[in-house]
Enzyme design. Structure first.
Site, PDB file in Angstrom:
ATOM      1  N   GLU A 106      28.743  43.588  41.722  1.00 53.83           N
ATOM      2  CA  GLU A 106      28.427  43.831  40.311  1.00 53.83           C
ATOM      3  C   GLU A 106      27.068  44.498  40.100  1.00 53.83           C
ATOM      4  O   GLU A 106      26.142  43.899  39.521  1.00 53.83           O
ATOM      5  CB  GLU A 106      28.476  42.512  39.525  1.00 53.83           C
ATOM      6  CG  GLU A 106      29.829  41.826  39.555  1.00 53.83           C
ATOM      7  CD  GLU A 106      29.952  40.684  38.543  1.00 53.83           C
ATOM      8  OE1 GLU A 106      28.954  40.380  37.852  1.00 53.83           O
ATOM      9  OE2 GLU A 106      31.045  40.115  38.412  1.00 53.83           O
ATOM     10  N   GLU A 157      36.787  38.407  42.202  1.00 51.25           N
ATOM     11  CA  GLU A 157      36.451  37.200  41.423  1.00 51.25           C
ATOM     12  C   GLU A 157      37.327  37.123  40.186  1.00 51.25           C
ATOM     13  O   GLU A 157      37.553  38.136  39.514  1.00 51.25           O
ATOM     14  CB  GLU A 157      34.988  37.222  40.924  1.00 51.25           C
ATOM     15  CG  GLU A 157      33.951  37.026  41.978  1.00 51.25           C
ATOM     16  CD  GLU A 157      32.526  37.084  41.414  1.00 51.25           C
ATOM     17  OE1 GLU A 157      32.341  36.791  40.209  1.00 51.25           O
ATOM     18  OE2 GLU A 157      31.625  37.435  42.184  1.00 51.25           O
TER      19      GLU A 157
END
Ligand code: FCB
Length: 462
Positions: free
Chosen positions: A170, A369
Protein backbone atom coordinates in the site's frame (compact mmCIF):
# COMPACT_ATOMS: atom_id res chain seq x y z
CA UNK A 1 -24.14 -29.15 7.21
CA UNK A 2 -26.27 -26.32 5.96
CA UNK A 3 -23.48 -23.82 6.42
CA UNK A 4 -21.08 -25.55 4.03
CA UNK A 5 -23.63 -25.19 1.23
CA UNK A 6 -23.14 -21.46 1.59
CA UNK A 7 -19.40 -21.72 0.96
CA UNK A 8 -18.32 -20.27 -2.38
CA UNK A 9 -16.30 -22.77 -4.47
CA UNK A 10 -12.98 -21.71 -5.98
CA UNK A 11 -10.98 -23.36 -8.76
CA UNK A 12 -8.47 -26.08 -7.90
CA UNK A 13 -5.12 -24.56 -6.95
CA UNK A 14 -6.63 -21.30 -5.65
CA UNK A 15 -4.45 -20.11 -2.76
CA UNK A 16 -6.02 -19.44 0.64
CA UNK A 17 -3.92 -17.57 3.15
CA UNK A 18 -3.71 -15.25 6.11
CA UNK A 19 -1.68 -12.04 6.43
CA UNK A 20 0.15 -10.01 9.07
CA UNK A 21 2.86 -7.33 9.15
CA UNK A 22 6.05 -7.03 11.17
CA UNK A 23 5.48 -3.89 13.23
CA UNK A 24 1.90 -4.88 13.97
CA UNK A 25 2.73 -8.25 15.57
CA UNK A 26 6.41 -8.83 16.29
CA UNK A 27 7.25 -6.72 19.34
CA UNK A 28 10.88 -7.26 20.45
CA UNK A 29 11.47 -3.75 19.19
CA UNK A 30 14.94 -3.41 20.70
CA UNK A 31 16.06 -7.01 20.56
CA UNK A 32 18.79 -8.80 18.63
CA UNK A 33 20.15 -5.65 17.02
CA UNK A 34 16.94 -4.24 15.51
CA UNK A 35 17.31 -0.53 14.75
CA UNK A 36 14.55 2.03 15.25
CA UNK A 37 11.95 2.54 12.53
CA UNK A 38 9.74 5.51 11.77
CA UNK A 39 6.87 3.68 13.49
CA UNK A 40 8.84 3.43 16.75
CA UNK A 41 9.40 7.17 16.60
CA UNK A 42 5.81 7.95 15.62
CA UNK A 43 4.15 5.69 18.18
CA UNK A 44 6.35 7.01 21.00
CA UNK A 45 5.55 10.64 20.17
CA UNK A 46 2.82 11.79 22.56
CA UNK A 47 -0.69 12.01 21.20
CA UNK A 48 -0.26 10.44 17.77
CA UNK A 49 -1.49 6.88 18.42
CA UNK A 50 -4.72 6.14 20.28
CA UNK A 51 -4.23 5.30 23.93
CA UNK A 52 -0.47 5.87 23.63
CA UNK A 53 -0.08 2.36 22.20
CA UNK A 54 3.21 1.30 20.61
CA UNK A 55 4.52 -1.81 18.85
CA UNK A 56 7.15 -2.45 21.56
CA UNK A 57 5.55 -5.74 22.56
CA UNK A 58 2.57 -6.12 20.19
CA UNK A 59 1.65 -9.84 19.90
CA UNK A 60 5.16 -10.89 20.94
CA UNK A 61 5.24 -12.88 17.71
CA UNK A 62 9.04 -12.57 17.63
CA UNK A 63 9.15 -15.08 20.48
CA UNK A 64 5.86 -16.88 19.91
CA UNK A 65 6.09 -17.55 16.17
CA UNK A 66 6.02 -21.37 16.60
CA UNK A 67 2.61 -21.07 18.28
CA UNK A 68 1.39 -18.76 15.52
CA UNK A 69 2.58 -21.10 12.78
CA UNK A 70 0.76 -23.94 14.59
CA UNK A 71 -2.43 -21.82 14.40
CA UNK A 72 -1.87 -21.41 10.65
CA UNK A 73 -1.32 -25.12 10.16
CA UNK A 74 -4.50 -25.94 12.06
CA UNK A 75 -6.34 -23.35 9.95
CA UNK A 76 -5.30 -25.25 6.83
CA UNK A 77 -4.02 -22.27 4.82
CA UNK A 78 -1.84 -22.80 1.77
CA UNK A 79 0.18 -19.64 2.31
CA UNK A 80 1.11 -17.09 4.97
CA UNK A 81 1.87 -13.48 4.11
CA UNK A 82 4.18 -11.77 6.59
CA UNK A 83 6.47 -8.78 6.29
CA UNK A 84 10.15 -8.38 6.95
CA UNK A 85 11.25 -5.53 9.20
CA UNK A 86 13.91 -3.62 7.28
CA UNK A 87 15.45 -2.26 10.54
CA UNK A 88 16.05 -5.82 11.76
CA UNK A 89 18.10 -6.52 8.62
CA UNK A 90 19.87 -3.17 8.09
CA UNK A 91 19.49 -1.39 11.46
CA UNK A 92 20.94 1.92 10.23
CA UNK A 93 19.25 1.81 6.83
CA UNK A 94 22.58 1.40 5.08
CA UNK A 95 25.83 -0.29 5.98
CA UNK A 96 26.22 -3.42 8.10
CA UNK A 97 23.71 -6.25 7.85
CA UNK A 98 22.45 -7.74 11.12
CA UNK A 99 22.73 -11.56 10.92
CA UNK A 100 20.34 -12.05 13.86
CA UNK A 101 17.60 -10.31 11.92
CA UNK A 102 18.11 -12.59 8.94
CA UNK A 103 18.13 -15.60 11.27
CA UNK A 104 14.72 -14.74 12.67
CA UNK A 105 13.07 -14.78 9.24
CA UNK A 106 14.97 -17.92 8.23
CA UNK A 107 13.60 -19.69 11.32
CA UNK A 108 10.08 -18.45 10.60
CA UNK A 109 10.30 -19.61 6.97
CA UNK A 110 11.61 -23.04 8.01
CA UNK A 111 8.80 -23.40 10.53
CA UNK A 112 6.24 -22.55 7.83
CA UNK A 113 7.72 -24.95 5.31
CA UNK A 114 7.77 -27.73 7.91
CA UNK A 115 4.04 -27.04 8.44
CA UNK A 116 3.38 -27.32 4.70
CA UNK A 117 2.68 -23.57 4.31
CA UNK A 118 4.11 -21.45 1.50
CA UNK A 119 5.73 -18.24 2.75
CA UNK A 120 4.80 -14.96 1.00
CA UNK A 121 7.10 -12.13 2.09
CA UNK A 122 6.41 -8.40 1.95
CA UNK A 123 9.62 -6.38 1.93
CA UNK A 124 8.15 -3.05 3.04
CA UNK A 125 5.08 -2.82 5.24
CA UNK A 126 5.89 0.70 6.41
CA UNK A 127 8.71 0.27 8.95
CA UNK A 128 11.37 2.45 7.33
CA UNK A 129 14.66 2.62 9.28
CA UNK A 130 14.59 5.94 11.14
CA UNK A 131 18.14 6.69 9.95
CA UNK A 132 16.83 6.86 6.37
CA UNK A 133 13.98 9.16 7.34
CA UNK A 134 16.57 11.41 8.97
CA UNK A 135 18.19 11.67 5.54
CA UNK A 136 14.92 12.59 3.80
CA UNK A 137 12.97 9.33 3.80
CA UNK A 138 10.90 8.59 0.69
CA UNK A 139 11.13 12.24 -0.38
CA UNK A 140 14.62 11.45 -1.65
CA UNK A 141 15.72 9.02 -4.31
CA UNK A 142 18.52 7.59 -2.20
CA UNK A 143 15.94 5.68 -0.14
CA UNK A 144 14.91 3.73 -3.24
CA UNK A 145 18.55 2.64 -3.71
CA UNK A 146 18.87 1.57 -0.07
CA UNK A 147 15.64 -0.41 -0.49
CA UNK A 148 17.13 -2.27 -3.47
CA UNK A 149 20.26 -3.12 -1.44
CA UNK A 150 18.21 -4.43 1.47
CA UNK A 151 16.05 -6.45 -0.95
CA UNK A 152 19.14 -8.04 -2.48
CA UNK A 153 20.37 -9.08 0.98
CA UNK A 154 17.07 -10.63 2.04
CA UNK A 155 16.36 -12.32 -1.29
CA UNK A 156 19.92 -13.65 -1.36
CA UNK A 157 19.15 -15.49 1.88
CA UNK A 158 15.58 -16.58 1.33
CA UNK A 159 14.85 -16.78 -2.41
CA UNK A 160 15.25 -20.55 -2.42
CA UNK A 161 12.58 -20.99 0.26
CA UNK A 162 10.15 -18.10 -0.31
CA UNK A 163 8.27 -18.39 -3.61
CA UNK A 164 6.15 -15.20 -3.50
CA UNK A 165 7.56 -11.71 -2.88
CA UNK A 166 5.75 -8.39 -2.48
CA UNK A 167 7.92 -5.28 -2.78
CA UNK A 168 5.68 -2.64 -1.17
CA UNK A 169 2.47 -2.78 0.81
CA UNK A 170 0.00 0.00 0.00
CA UNK A 171 2.38 2.75 -1.12
CA UNK A 172 -0.60 5.15 -1.05
CA UNK A 173 -0.49 4.97 2.76
CA UNK A 174 3.28 5.47 2.86
CA UNK A 175 3.17 8.49 0.56
CA UNK A 176 -0.07 10.24 1.41
CA UNK A 177 -0.92 9.22 4.97
CA UNK A 178 2.77 9.44 5.85
CA UNK A 179 3.89 12.62 4.07
CA UNK A 180 0.67 14.53 3.40
CA UNK A 181 -2.00 14.09 6.04
CA UNK A 182 0.44 12.98 8.72
CA UNK A 183 -1.75 10.23 10.12
CA UNK A 184 0.98 7.62 9.58
CA UNK A 185 4.71 7.75 10.23
CA UNK A 186 6.67 9.89 9.69
CA UNK A 187 3.73 12.24 10.28
CA UNK A 188 4.69 14.89 7.73
CA UNK A 189 2.19 17.38 6.26
CA UNK A 190 3.54 18.36 2.89
CA UNK A 191 2.36 18.67 -0.69
CA UNK A 192 5.24 18.13 -3.05
CA UNK A 193 7.04 15.94 -0.51
CA UNK A 194 4.19 13.43 -0.70
CA UNK A 195 4.24 13.39 -4.51
CA UNK A 196 8.01 12.90 -4.50
CA UNK A 197 7.54 10.09 -1.97
CA UNK A 198 4.95 8.41 -4.22
CA UNK A 199 7.38 8.50 -7.11
CA UNK A 200 10.39 7.29 -5.12
CA UNK A 201 8.33 4.42 -3.71
CA UNK A 202 7.60 3.35 -7.29
CA UNK A 203 11.28 3.69 -8.22
CA UNK A 204 12.17 1.63 -5.13
CA UNK A 205 9.65 -1.00 -6.26
CA UNK A 206 11.27 -1.16 -9.70
CA UNK A 207 14.78 -1.45 -8.27
CA UNK A 208 13.59 -4.15 -5.84
CA UNK A 209 12.01 -6.14 -8.68
CA UNK A 210 15.40 -6.10 -10.41
CA UNK A 211 17.03 -7.41 -7.22
CA UNK A 212 14.38 -10.13 -6.83
CA UNK A 213 14.86 -11.23 -10.45
CA UNK A 214 18.63 -11.35 -9.96
CA UNK A 215 18.08 -13.61 -6.93
CA UNK A 216 15.88 -15.90 -9.05
CA UNK A 217 12.63 -15.64 -7.07
CA UNK A 218 9.61 -17.45 -8.49
CA UNK A 219 7.05 -14.62 -8.22
CA UNK A 220 7.48 -10.88 -7.74
CA UNK A 221 4.65 -8.38 -7.30
CA UNK A 222 3.42 -5.32 -5.42
CA UNK A 223 0.38 -4.77 -3.18
CA UNK A 224 -1.90 -1.77 -3.76
CA UNK A 225 -4.93 -0.62 -1.84
CA UNK A 226 -7.05 0.31 -4.81
CA UNK A 227 -10.24 2.17 -4.06
CA UNK A 228 -13.68 1.94 -5.52
CA UNK A 229 -14.58 5.64 -5.51
CA UNK A 230 -18.27 6.37 -5.95
CA UNK A 231 -19.76 9.87 -6.52
CA UNK A 232 -22.00 11.11 -3.69
CA UNK A 233 -24.45 12.49 -6.28
CA UNK A 234 -24.70 12.60 -10.06
CA UNK A 235 -23.57 16.24 -10.15
CA UNK A 236 -20.72 17.23 -12.46
CA UNK A 237 -18.81 18.56 -9.45
CA UNK A 238 -18.99 15.23 -7.59
CA UNK A 239 -18.02 13.30 -10.71
CA UNK A 240 -14.99 15.55 -11.14
CA UNK A 241 -14.12 14.92 -7.49
CA UNK A 242 -14.15 11.18 -8.24
CA UNK A 243 -11.60 11.75 -11.01
CA UNK A 244 -9.27 13.48 -8.54
CA UNK A 245 -9.78 10.77 -5.91
CA UNK A 246 -9.18 8.05 -8.51
CA UNK A 247 -6.00 9.74 -9.63
CA UNK A 248 -4.54 9.99 -6.17
CA UNK A 249 -5.66 6.62 -4.88
CA UNK A 250 -5.43 4.43 -7.96
CA UNK A 251 -4.00 5.90 -11.16
CA UNK A 252 -0.86 7.28 -9.54
CA UNK A 253 0.13 3.61 -9.07
CA UNK A 254 -1.63 1.63 -11.78
CA UNK A 255 -0.77 3.90 -14.71
CA UNK A 256 3.04 3.73 -14.28
CA UNK A 257 2.95 0.08 -13.16
CA UNK A 258 0.60 -1.29 -15.81
CA UNK A 259 0.44 1.22 -18.66
CA UNK A 260 3.91 2.81 -18.71
CA UNK A 261 2.64 6.38 -18.23
CA UNK A 262 1.78 8.93 -15.56
CA UNK A 263 -1.93 9.69 -15.04
CA UNK A 264 -3.24 12.14 -17.64
CA UNK A 265 -5.43 13.65 -14.90
CA UNK A 266 -2.53 14.65 -12.65
CA UNK A 267 -2.65 18.38 -13.40
CA UNK A 268 -6.34 18.70 -12.64
CA UNK A 269 -5.70 16.72 -9.45
CA UNK A 270 -2.56 18.30 -8.05
CA UNK A 271 -2.23 21.58 -9.92
CA UNK A 272 1.02 23.39 -9.28
CA UNK A 273 2.26 20.68 -6.91
CA UNK A 274 3.02 18.40 -9.84
CA UNK A 275 4.45 20.98 -12.24
CA UNK A 276 8.17 20.70 -12.77
CA UNK A 277 8.28 17.09 -11.53
CA UNK A 278 12.01 17.35 -10.94
CA UNK A 279 11.98 14.07 -9.05
CA UNK A 280 11.17 12.15 -12.25
CA UNK A 281 13.99 10.94 -14.47
CA UNK A 282 14.23 9.49 -17.95
CA UNK A 283 13.97 5.74 -17.78
CA UNK A 284 11.89 5.71 -14.60
CA UNK A 285 8.72 4.55 -16.35
CA UNK A 286 10.51 1.55 -17.88
CA UNK A 287 11.95 0.64 -14.48
CA UNK A 288 8.60 0.99 -12.70
CA UNK A 289 6.63 -0.79 -15.42
CA UNK A 290 8.65 -4.02 -15.51
CA UNK A 291 6.40 -7.06 -15.95
CA UNK A 292 5.09 -8.50 -12.68
CA UNK A 293 4.06 -12.05 -11.89
CA UNK A 294 1.08 -10.86 -9.90
CA UNK A 295 -0.65 -7.76 -8.59
CA UNK A 296 -1.62 -7.79 -4.91
CA UNK A 297 -4.81 -5.94 -4.02
CA UNK A 298 -6.04 -5.06 -0.53
CA UNK A 299 -9.74 -4.35 -0.38
CA UNK A 300 -11.89 -3.32 2.58
CA UNK A 301 -14.62 -0.85 1.54
CA UNK A 302 -15.83 1.60 -1.13
CA UNK A 303 -15.37 5.33 -0.69
CA UNK A 304 -18.15 7.81 -1.41
CA UNK A 305 -16.65 11.04 -2.66
CA UNK A 306 -18.08 14.56 -2.77
CA UNK A 307 -16.67 17.78 -4.15
CA UNK A 308 -15.29 19.93 -1.34
CA UNK A 309 -13.46 23.23 -1.16
CA UNK A 310 -9.90 23.36 0.10
CA UNK A 311 -9.81 22.62 3.78
CA UNK A 312 -6.67 24.68 4.29
CA UNK A 313 -7.30 28.37 3.63
CA UNK A 314 -3.56 29.04 3.49
CA UNK A 315 -2.19 27.68 0.19
CA UNK A 316 1.27 27.40 1.75
CA UNK A 317 -0.12 24.75 4.08
CA UNK A 318 -2.09 22.97 1.37
CA UNK A 319 -1.29 19.29 1.32
CA UNK A 320 -1.34 16.97 -1.66
CA UNK A 321 -4.34 15.07 -0.45
CA UNK A 322 -6.32 18.23 -0.01
CA UNK A 323 -7.41 18.07 -3.60
CA UNK A 324 -10.92 19.17 -3.00
CA UNK A 325 -12.85 16.04 -2.18
CA UNK A 326 -14.37 14.71 0.99
CA UNK A 327 -15.53 11.28 2.04
CA UNK A 328 -19.24 10.97 2.73
CA UNK A 329 -20.82 8.37 4.98
CA UNK A 330 -22.73 5.78 2.97
CA UNK A 331 -26.34 5.60 4.12
CA UNK A 332 -27.99 2.23 4.49
CA UNK A 333 -24.85 0.10 4.79
CA UNK A 334 -23.64 -1.68 7.91
CA UNK A 335 -20.44 -0.09 9.21
CA UNK A 336 -17.62 -2.01 10.90
CA UNK A 337 -15.76 -0.98 14.05
CA UNK A 338 -13.54 1.16 11.77
CA UNK A 339 -16.76 2.85 10.66
CA UNK A 340 -16.13 1.46 7.18
CA UNK A 341 -19.22 0.59 5.10
CA UNK A 342 -19.66 -3.07 4.17
CA UNK A 343 -20.40 -3.31 0.43
CA UNK A 344 -19.23 -6.64 -1.02
CA UNK A 345 -20.52 -5.84 -4.53
CA UNK A 346 -18.06 -3.01 -4.85
CA UNK A 347 -15.26 -5.59 -4.41
CA UNK A 348 -16.51 -7.38 -7.54
CA UNK A 349 -16.94 -4.07 -9.37
CA UNK A 350 -13.42 -2.89 -8.51
CA UNK A 351 -11.85 -6.04 -9.95
CA UNK A 352 -14.02 -6.10 -13.07
CA UNK A 353 -13.32 -2.40 -13.75
CA UNK A 354 -9.58 -2.98 -13.36
CA UNK A 355 -9.73 -5.80 -15.91
CA UNK A 356 -11.73 -3.60 -18.28
CA UNK A 357 -9.22 -0.79 -18.00
CA UNK A 358 -5.97 -2.74 -18.33
CA UNK A 359 -7.01 -5.90 -20.21
CA UNK A 360 -4.11 -8.24 -20.89
CA UNK A 361 -1.65 -5.85 -19.20
CA UNK A 362 -3.23 -6.83 -15.88
CA UNK A 363 -1.19 -9.60 -14.23
CA UNK A 364 -2.87 -12.38 -12.24
CA UNK A 365 -4.25 -11.00 -8.98
CA UNK A 366 -3.80 -12.04 -5.37
CA UNK A 367 -6.09 -10.45 -2.82
CA UNK A 368 -3.38 -9.85 -0.24
CA UNK A 369 -5.72 -8.42 2.43
CA UNK A 370 -9.43 -8.42 3.19
CA UNK A 371 -11.19 -8.53 6.53
CA UNK A 372 -12.94 -6.45 9.16
CA UNK A 373 -12.53 -4.94 12.61
CA UNK A 374 -15.54 -5.68 14.77
CA UNK A 375 -16.65 -5.06 18.33
CA UNK A 376 -15.69 -8.53 19.53
CA UNK A 377 -16.90 -9.80 22.86
CA UNK A 378 -15.57 -12.73 24.83
CA UNK A 379 -18.38 -15.07 25.94
CA UNK A 380 -18.44 -16.55 29.43
CA UNK A 381 -17.19 -19.83 27.94
CA UNK A 382 -14.15 -17.97 26.51
CA UNK A 383 -15.27 -18.13 22.87
CA UNK A 384 -15.60 -15.14 20.52
CA UNK A 385 -18.79 -15.40 18.47
CA UNK A 386 -17.87 -12.81 15.84
CA UNK A 387 -20.86 -13.25 13.58
CA UNK A 388 -20.37 -9.94 11.80
CA UNK A 389 -16.84 -10.89 10.78
CA UNK A 390 -18.00 -14.30 9.56
CA UNK A 391 -20.67 -12.59 7.45
CA UNK A 392 -18.12 -10.09 6.14
CA UNK A 393 -15.72 -12.84 5.06
CA UNK A 394 -18.43 -15.01 3.55
CA UNK A 395 -19.93 -12.13 1.58
CA UNK A 396 -16.57 -10.88 0.33
CA UNK A 397 -15.42 -14.33 -0.75
CA UNK A 398 -18.72 -14.70 -2.59
CA UNK A 399 -18.14 -11.30 -4.25
CA UNK A 400 -14.62 -12.39 -5.16
CA UNK A 401 -15.96 -15.55 -6.77
CA UNK A 402 -18.31 -13.37 -8.83
CA UNK A 403 -15.26 -11.51 -10.16
CA UNK A 404 -13.63 -14.82 -11.14
CA UNK A 405 -16.84 -15.82 -12.89
CA UNK A 406 -16.75 -12.51 -14.77
CA UNK A 407 -13.31 -13.42 -16.13
CA UNK A 408 -10.89 -11.73 -13.70
CA UNK A 409 -7.80 -13.88 -13.13
CA UNK A 410 -7.59 -14.05 -9.33
CA UNK A 411 -5.24 -16.69 -7.92
CA UNK A 412 -5.37 -16.22 -4.16
CA UNK A 413 -6.96 -14.61 -1.10
CA UNK A 414 -5.33 -13.71 2.22
CA UNK A 415 -7.52 -12.79 5.18
CA UNK A 416 -6.47 -9.77 7.24
CA UNK A 417 -5.55 -10.74 9.82
CA UNK A 418 -4.41 -13.92 11.50
CA UNK A 419 -4.14 -12.09 14.84
CA UNK A 420 -5.58 -9.02 16.52
CA UNK A 421 -2.71 -6.56 16.32
CA UNK A 422 -1.40 -2.98 16.41
CA UNK A 423 -3.74 -1.16 14.03
CA UNK A 424 -1.38 1.78 13.37
CA UNK A 425 -2.75 5.13 14.62
CA UNK A 426 -5.74 3.28 16.13
CA UNK A 427 -3.49 1.19 18.37
CA UNK A 428 -4.80 -2.07 19.83
CA UNK A 429 -8.39 -0.83 20.09
CA UNK A 430 -9.35 -2.08 16.64
CA UNK A 431 -9.37 -5.87 16.32
CA UNK A 432 -9.06 -7.40 12.84
CA UNK A 433 -7.92 -10.88 13.89
CA UNK A 434 -9.61 -14.21 13.28
CA UNK A 435 -7.64 -15.14 16.40
CA UNK A 436 -8.15 -13.02 19.52
CA UNK A 437 -5.07 -11.83 21.36
CA UNK A 438 -5.32 -11.04 25.07
CA UNK A 439 -2.60 -8.41 25.35
CA UNK A 440 -2.15 -8.96 29.10
CA UNK A 441 -1.41 -12.67 28.83
CA UNK A 442 -0.59 -13.01 25.09
CA UNK A 443 -3.12 -15.81 25.03
CA UNK A 444 -4.46 -16.64 21.54
CA UNK A 445 -8.10 -17.70 21.12
CA UNK A 446 -9.42 -18.67 17.69
CA UNK A 447 -12.69 -16.82 17.03
CA UNK A 448 -15.73 -18.25 15.23
CA UNK A 449 -14.40 -16.62 12.04
CA UNK A 450 -11.24 -18.75 12.32
CA UNK A 451 -13.37 -21.89 12.55
CA UNK A 452 -15.54 -20.70 9.66
CA UNK A 453 -12.53 -19.96 7.43
CA UNK A 454 -11.02 -23.34 8.30
CA UNK A 455 -14.25 -25.11 7.31
CA UNK A 456 -14.47 -23.06 4.10
CA UNK A 457 -10.94 -24.04 3.09
CA UNK A 458 -11.56 -27.69 3.98
CA UNK A 459 -14.79 -27.68 1.92
CA UNK A 460 -12.80 -26.74 -1.21
CA UNK A 461 -10.98 -30.04 -0.95
CA UNK A 462 -14.04 -32.29 -0.56
C1 FCB B 1 -4.22 -2.02 5.56
C2 FCB B 1 -2.84 -2.35 6.07
C3 FCB B 1 -2.79 -3.38 7.16
C4 FCB B 1 -3.94 -3.22 8.13
C5 FCB B 1 -5.25 -3.13 7.39
C6 FCB B 1 -6.47 -3.03 8.28
O1 FCB B 1 -4.23 -0.71 5.10
O2 FCB B 1 -2.04 -2.82 5.00
O3 FCB B 1 -1.53 -3.30 7.78
O4 FCB B 1 -3.73 -2.14 8.96
O5 FCB B 1 -5.24 -2.04 6.51
Amino acid sequence: MTESRAFPRFPAGFVFGAATASYQIEGAAREDGRGPSIWDTYSHAPGLVANGDTGDIACDHYHRYPEDVALLRELGVDSYRFSIAWPRIVPDGSGPVNPKGLDFYARLVDELLAAGIEPAATLYHWDLPQALEDRGGWRVRETAERFAEYTAVVAGHLADRVPRWITLNEPWCSAFLGYSVGRHAPGAREGRGALAAAHHLLVGHGRAVEALRAAGVREAGITLNLDRNLPATGSAADRAAVVRADTQHNLVWTEPLLAGRYPHTEEETWGELITGQDFRRDGDLALIGQPLDFLGINYYRPIVVADAPHREPDPALRTATDNRYAEVRLAGARHTAMDWPVVPDSFTDLLVALKERYGDALPPIHITENGSAEHDEVSPDGAVHDRDRVAYLRDHLTALKAALDAGVDVRGYYVWSLLDNFEWAFGYGKRFGIVRVDYDTQRRTPKDSYHWYRAMIAAQRD
